[in-house]
Design a protein around this motif. Structure first.
Motif, PDB file in Angstrom:
ATOM      1  N   GLN A  14      -3.342   5.153  -8.249  1.00  0.00           N
ATOM      2  CA  GLN A  14      -4.636   4.711  -7.754  1.00  0.00           C
ATOM      3  C   GLN A  14      -5.720   5.761  -8.041  1.00  0.00           C
ATOM      4  O   GLN A  14      -6.842   5.402  -8.398  1.00  0.00           O
ATOM      5  CB  GLN A  14      -4.564   4.407  -6.263  1.00  0.00           C
ATOM      6  N   GLN A  15      -5.383   7.030  -7.881  1.00  0.00           N
ATOM      7  CA  GLN A  15      -6.344   8.093  -8.187  1.00  0.00           C
ATOM      8  C   GLN A  15      -6.708   8.098  -9.663  1.00  0.00           C
ATOM      9  O   GLN A  15      -7.875   8.264 -10.017  1.00  0.00           O
ATOM     10  CB  GLN A  15      -5.766   9.446  -7.774  1.00  0.00           C
ATOM     11  N   ASP A  55       3.863   6.651  -0.423  1.00  0.00           N
ATOM     12  CA  ASP A  55       4.310   6.530  -1.812  1.00  0.00           C
ATOM     13  C   ASP A  55       3.397   7.390  -2.691  1.00  0.00           C
ATOM     14  O   ASP A  55       2.337   6.938  -3.136  1.00  0.00           O
ATOM     15  CB  ASP A  55       4.268   5.068  -2.248  1.00  0.00           C
ATOM     16  N   ALA A  56       3.815   8.625  -2.941  1.00  0.00           N
ATOM     17  CA  ALA A  56       2.995   9.573  -3.698  1.00  0.00           C
ATOM     18  C   ALA A  56       2.755   9.113  -5.133  1.00  0.00           C
ATOM     19  O   ALA A  56       1.682   9.361  -5.702  1.00  0.00           O
ATOM     20  CB  ALA A  56       3.641  10.955  -3.688  1.00  0.00           C
ATOM     21  N   GLU A  95       2.462   5.958  -6.246  1.00  0.00           N
ATOM     22  CA  GLU A  95       1.419   4.924  -6.226  1.00  0.00           C
ATOM     23  C   GLU A  95       0.055   5.524  -5.916  1.00  0.00           C
ATOM     24  O   GLU A  95      -0.954   5.108  -6.485  1.00  0.00           O
ATOM     25  CB  GLU A  95       1.767   3.828  -5.220  1.00  0.00           C
ATOM     26  N   LEU A  96       0.010   6.523  -5.040  1.00  0.00           N
ATOM     27  CA  LEU A  96      -1.247   7.220  -4.757  1.00  0.00           C
ATOM     28  C   LEU A  96      -1.810   7.811  -6.042  1.00  0.00           C
ATOM     29  O   LEU A  96      -3.000   7.668  -6.340  1.00  0.00           O
ATOM     30  CB  LEU A  96      -1.037   8.316  -3.717  1.00  0.00           C
ATOM     31  N   LYS A  97      -0.964   8.465  -6.817  1.00  0.00           N
ATOM     32  CA  LYS A  97      -1.405   9.070  -8.081  1.00  0.00           C
ATOM     33  C   LYS A  97      -1.927   8.005  -9.039  1.00  0.00           C
ATOM     34  O   LYS A  97      -2.956   8.201  -9.699  1.00  0.00           O
ATOM     35  CB  LYS A  97      -0.242   9.847  -8.707  1.00  0.00           C
ATOM     36  N   ILE A 136       0.649   9.308   3.728  1.00  0.00           N
ATOM     37  CA  ILE A 136       0.999   8.833   2.394  1.00  0.00           C
ATOM     38  C   ILE A 136       2.479   8.463   2.405  1.00  0.00           C
ATOM     39  O   ILE A 136       3.324   9.281   2.755  1.00  0.00           O
ATOM     40  CB  ILE A 136       0.715   9.908   1.322  1.00  0.00           C
ATOM     41  N   HIS A 195       0.816  -1.206   0.000  1.00  0.00           N
ATOM     42  CA  HIS A 195       0.000   0.000   0.000  1.00  0.00           C
ATOM     43  C   HIS A 195       0.855   1.264   0.000  1.00  0.00           C
ATOM     44  O   HIS A 195       2.016   1.252   0.408  1.00  0.00           O
ATOM     45  CB  HIS A 195      -0.940   0.027   1.207  1.00  0.00           C
ATOM     46  N   TYR A 196       0.267   2.332  -0.419  1.00  0.00           N
ATOM     47  CA  TYR A 196       0.942   3.623  -0.531  1.00  0.00           C
ATOM     48  C   TYR A 196       0.666   4.504   0.681  1.00  0.00           C
ATOM     49  O   TYR A 196       0.957   5.687   0.663  1.00  0.00           O
ATOM     50  CB  TYR A 196       0.485   4.342  -1.808  1.00  0.00           C
ATOM     51  N   TYR A 197       0.129   3.934   1.734  1.00  0.00           N
ATOM     52  CA  TYR A 197      -0.183   4.710   2.932  1.00  0.00           C
ATOM     53  C   TYR A 197       0.019   3.845   4.176  1.00  0.00           C
ATOM     54  O   TYR A 197       0.083   2.621   4.102  1.00  0.00           O
ATOM     55  CB  TYR A 197      -1.631   5.204   2.892  1.00  0.00           C
TER      56      TYR A 197
END
Length: 84
Positions: free
Chosen positions: A78-79, A71-72, A74-76, A69, A50-52
């Motif tokens: 997923q968004q 891993d920014a 990976e967050l991007k 957060i 996970h990125y968080y």
């Protein structure tokens, strides 16, 4: 851990029980279901990817769930997947 998903009964319920003495000991409950599924199906532990991270605190009468957060990039991803 108990999960009930029934479209016929229009029910989606997840029950997680964990003993703890301090709120800081509580596991990230969103990842717990993924761990159980990974173990049941003999998958690699994807919950580790996970990125968080999530931590909990409790002071007198205030409960906090703190999400950081980790891993920014990976967050991007997923968004973008959600937007698609």
């Amino acid at each position: 851990m108990h999960v009930k998903q029934s479209s016929f009964e229009k029910e989606f319920r997840t029950t997680i029980i964990q003993n703890f003495t301090k709120i800081e000991e509580v596991a990230d409950l969103y990842k717990t279901e993924e761990y159980a599924d990974d173990i049941e199906n003999n998958y690699a532990l994807v919950a580790e990817e996970h990125y968080y991270s999530v931590n909990y605190t409790f002071n007198e009468s205030v409960f906090n769930r703190i999400v950081k957060i980790t891993d920014a990039v990976e967050l991007k991803k997923q968004q973008d997947k959600i937007d698609g």
